[in-house]
Write a protein that holds these residues in place. Sequence first.
Motif, PDB file in Angstrom:
ATOM      1  N   VAL A   1       0.831  -1.205   0.000  1.00 51.82           N
ATOM      2  CA  VAL A   1       0.000   0.000   0.000  1.00 51.82           C
ATOM      3  C   VAL A   1       0.868   1.259   0.000  1.00 51.82           C
ATOM      4  CG1 VAL A   1      -0.231   0.264   2.510  1.00 51.82           C
ATOM      5  CG2 VAL A   1      -2.108   0.968   1.003  1.00 51.82           C
ATOM      6  N   MET A   2       2.165   1.093   0.284  1.00 51.11           N
ATOM      7  CA  MET A   2       3.125   2.192   0.237  1.00 51.11           C
ATOM      8  C   MET A   2       4.469   1.643  -0.216  1.00 51.11           C
ATOM      9  SD  MET A   2       5.943   3.573   2.017  1.00 51.11           S
ATOM     10  CE  MET A   2       5.948   3.499   3.818  1.00 51.11           C
ATOM     11  N   ILE A   3       5.169   2.404  -1.079  1.00 52.79           N
ATOM     12  CA  ILE A   3       6.514   2.046  -1.513  1.00 52.79           C
ATOM     13  C   ILE A   3       7.473   3.097  -0.996  1.00 52.79           C
ATOM     14  CG2 ILE A   3       8.041   1.649  -3.493  1.00 52.79           C
ATOM     15  CD1 ILE A   3       5.899  -0.476  -3.258  1.00 52.79           C
ATOM     16  N   THR A   4       8.643   2.646  -0.553  1.00 58.63           N
ATOM     17  CA  THR A   4       9.655   3.580  -0.070  1.00 58.63           C
ATOM     18  C   THR A   4      11.028   3.018  -0.405  1.00 58.63           C
ATOM     19  OG1 THR A   4      10.539   4.705   1.891  1.00 58.63           O
ATOM     20  CG2 THR A   4       9.586   2.523   2.234  1.00 58.63           C
ATOM     21  N   GLY A   5      12.049   3.907  -0.361  1.00 64.93           N
ATOM     22  CA  GLY A   5      13.408   3.432  -0.556  1.00 64.93           C
ATOM     23  C   GLY A   5      14.130   4.102  -1.701  1.00 64.93           C
ATOM     24  N   GLY A   6      15.304   3.556  -1.989  1.00 65.06           N
ATOM     25  CA  GLY A   6      16.139   4.057  -3.061  1.00 65.06           C
ATOM     26  C   GLY A   6      17.267   4.938  -2.567  1.00 65.06           C
ATOM     27  N   SER A   7      18.392   4.910  -3.294  1.00 67.36           N
ATOM     28  CA  SER A   7      19.528   5.781  -2.983  1.00 67.36           C
ATOM     29  C   SER A   7      19.988   6.525  -4.223  1.00 67.36           C
ATOM     30  CB  SER A   7      20.693   4.950  -2.417  1.00 67.36           C
ATOM     31  OG  SER A   7      20.391   4.461  -1.142  1.00 67.36           O
ATOM     32  N   SER A   8      19.139   6.575  -5.225  1.00 63.70           N
ATOM     33  CA  SER A   8      19.453   7.268  -6.467  1.00 63.70           C
ATOM     34  C   SER A   8      18.256   8.113  -6.858  1.00 63.70           C
ATOM     35  CB  SER A   8      19.760   6.255  -7.582  1.00 63.70           C
ATOM     36  OG  SER A   8      19.498   6.796  -8.855  1.00 63.70           O
ATOM     37  N   SER A   9      18.504   9.342  -7.284  1.00 67.25           N
ATOM     38  CA  SER A   9      17.392  10.210  -7.676  1.00 67.25           C
ATOM     39  C   SER A   9      16.741   9.746  -8.965  1.00 67.25           C
ATOM     40  CB  SER A   9      17.887  11.654  -7.817  1.00 67.25           C
ATOM     41  OG  SER A   9      18.201  12.198  -6.562  1.00 67.25           O
ATOM     42  N   GLY A  10      17.526   9.123  -9.865  1.00 70.88           N
ATOM     43  CA  GLY A  10      16.925   8.572 -11.070  1.00 70.88           C
ATOM     44  C   GLY A  10      15.902   7.508 -10.725  1.00 70.88           C
ATOM     45  N   VAL A  11      16.260   6.666  -9.771  1.00 65.47           N
ATOM     46  CA  VAL A  11      15.347   5.630  -9.276  1.00 65.47           C
ATOM     47  C   VAL A  11      14.141   6.265  -8.598  1.00 65.47           C
ATOM     48  CG1 VAL A  11      15.110   3.912  -7.440  1.00 65.47           C
ATOM     49  CG2 VAL A  11      16.980   3.733  -9.085  1.00 65.47           C
ATOM     50  N   ALA A  12      14.380   7.229  -7.735  1.00 65.50           N
ATOM     51  CA  ALA A  12      13.284   7.862  -6.985  1.00 65.50           C
ATOM     52  C   ALA A  12      12.266   8.489  -7.919  1.00 65.50           C
ATOM     53  CB  ALA A  12      13.844   8.914  -6.029  1.00 65.50           C
ATOM     54  N   ILE A  13      12.735   9.189  -8.933  1.00 63.38           N
ATOM     55  CA  ILE A  13      11.829   9.853  -9.868  1.00 63.38           C
ATOM     56  C   ILE A  13      11.035   8.826 -10.661  1.00 63.38           C
ATOM     57  CG2 ILE A  13      11.812  11.217 -12.002  1.00 63.38           C
ATOM     58  CD1 ILE A  13      14.155  12.852 -10.675  1.00 63.38           C
ATOM     59  N   ALA A  14      11.688   7.745 -11.085  1.00 65.12           N
ATOM     60  CA  ALA A  14      10.996   6.694 -11.838  1.00 65.12           C
ATOM     61  C   ALA A  14       9.932   6.009 -10.994  1.00 65.12           C
ATOM     62  CB  ALA A  14      12.007   5.670 -12.350  1.00 65.12           C
ATOM     63  N   VAL A  15      10.283   5.662  -9.752  1.00 68.44           N
ATOM     64  CA  VAL A  15       9.346   4.947  -8.883  1.00 68.44           C
ATOM     65  C   VAL A  15       8.242   5.885  -8.404  1.00 68.44           C
ATOM     66  CG1 VAL A  15       9.113   3.659  -6.727  1.00 68.44           C
ATOM     67  CG2 VAL A  15      11.080   3.260  -8.210  1.00 68.44           C
ATOM     68  N   GLN A  16       8.568   7.143  -8.161  1.00 63.63           N
ATOM     69  CA  GLN A  16       7.550   8.112  -7.771  1.00 63.63           C
ATOM     70  C   GLN A  16       6.485   8.245  -8.858  1.00 63.63           C
ATOM     71  OE1 GLN A  16       8.036  12.010  -5.377  1.00 63.63           O
ATOM     72  NE2 GLN A  16       8.481  12.614  -7.466  1.00 63.63           N
ATOM     73  N   GLY A  17       6.930   8.270 -10.127  1.00 61.64           N
ATOM     74  CA  GLY A  17       5.984   8.327 -11.235  1.00 61.64           C
ATOM     75  C   GLY A  17       5.102   7.096 -11.307  1.00 61.64           C
ATOM     76  N   LEU A  18       5.700   5.930 -11.085  1.00 60.89           N
ATOM     77  CA  LEU A  18       4.935   4.677 -11.082  1.00 60.89           C
ATOM     78  C   LEU A  18       3.893   4.671  -9.971  1.00 60.89           C
ATOM     79  CD1 LEU A  18       4.722   1.614 -12.074  1.00 60.89           C
ATOM     80  CD2 LEU A  18       6.133   1.128 -10.075  1.00 60.89           C
ATOM     81  N   CYS A  19       4.291   5.109  -8.773  1.00 57.14           N
ATOM     82  CA  CYS A  19       3.366   5.114  -7.639  1.00 57.14           C
ATOM     83  C   CYS A  19       2.215   6.086  -7.877  1.00 57.14           C
ATOM     84  CB  CYS A  19       4.116   5.461  -6.353  1.00 57.14           C
ATOM     85  SG  CYS A  19       5.213   4.147  -5.769  1.00 57.14           S
TER      86      CYS A  19
END
Length: 448
Positions: free
Chosen positions: A130-148
């Motif tokens: 129901v919630m996703i968190t994590g990552g140590s790369s901004s490229g990853v964060a932006i991609a996963v944020q868009g997916l969420c």
Amino acid sequence: MSKFDVSRRGVLKTGAMAGAGVALPTIFTASSAAAFTNEPTGSTVTLGFNVPQTGPYADEGADELRAYELAVEHLNGGGDGGMMNTFSSKALQGNGILGKKVEYVTGDTQTKSDAARASAKSMIEKDGAVMITGGSSSGVAIAVQGLCQEAGVIFMAGLTHSNDTTGKDKKANGFRHFFNGYMSGAALAPVLKNLYGTDRTAYHLTADYTWGWTQEESIAAATEALGWQTVNKVRTPLAATDFSSYIAPVLNSGADVLVLNHYGGNMVNSLTNAVQFGLRDKVVNGKNFEIVVPLYSRLMAKGAGENVKGIHGSTNWHWTLQDEGSKAFVKSFGTKYGFPPSQAAHTCYVQTLLYADAVERAGSFNPCAVVEALEGFEFDGMGNGPTLYRAEDHQCFKDVLVVRGKENPTSEFDLLEVVEVTPRAQVEYAPDHPMFAGGNLGACNPGA
């Protein structure tokens, strides 16, 4: 979306079972107009922890997972409660989240955007996170944020420092506790001016992705405002391990400062190569040659060893801070794992508690209720002093630390020392600041 529009939404939860064969699809239909993606219906709730378990940021990822496991333990009533005891909000009771036991699944981002999206997608669709968190790369964060945002779940960003995460790529379903490149520049520039003066020539080596680009832009703008000149900006591949070919040209550039816009293993290797080339012993333009690492971490300092001594940078948090929240977290983490936590661990632990607290205060796991609870939320007791989750862009604002590599460490963990706590007011900026322009937060998506 209409609650009856299942066909357009498709199958939400499906995936391969262990071994051969494919799991039967589970089609989520809305039981009410208020239904949302992966609404917890039983006695448990599942969170998705998506971290780099391989790749150049794997050390950060390992510490993030440790912090997530500790946060879950505390939420479920285990351990000593850690920062739940110092958090200014008292909504969390140690009985899970809204009385549901917290469970979790993990994924490996590999520090690659495609892999991170695939991992997050699996946790949402197959595991019901129901919630996703994590990552140590901004490229990853932006991609996963868009997916969420598309999937209708909350994304509580881990370690992401690019201005774009809460700038041009901000999303209503995404929240960032970590600071950003602009804040590093605003905190570091006055310290660098006092140390090295206003007549300096800088050469930038920069990780070639969104974080590196915005960190380079931020630190260059902040130092050029002091009077520094920027002689060159060179991009380096994230997968690089040997930076010798990038360091050699610095010697003939006329630069007397090298700015390493690198993180994790990249920074360890590039700094090591710079020292091997003798840069720290050079005198250029009548000045001692200096190296600056705008974004620092204890894990990087450990990897770089002796090479970090005297080198300045910024961090989001450090385990030696003496506020009650930091001391409580360091005690809990140290008791469980035998060593102090990194800033990556701190951010991920705090983000988990902030999500759980928002759900409790909202009385619902509905992502739109969580968004409402977090927007404009002011809190304390989490290790950074009084903190605001700004409604306009979902960026946290708090004090920023300037640190340097310690000359005489007393242990393998005592590698950085805090030289200045930069007050929050000095690193704040308007939501429409040019470095953060071009994005649209949009509306919360509950998914169903």
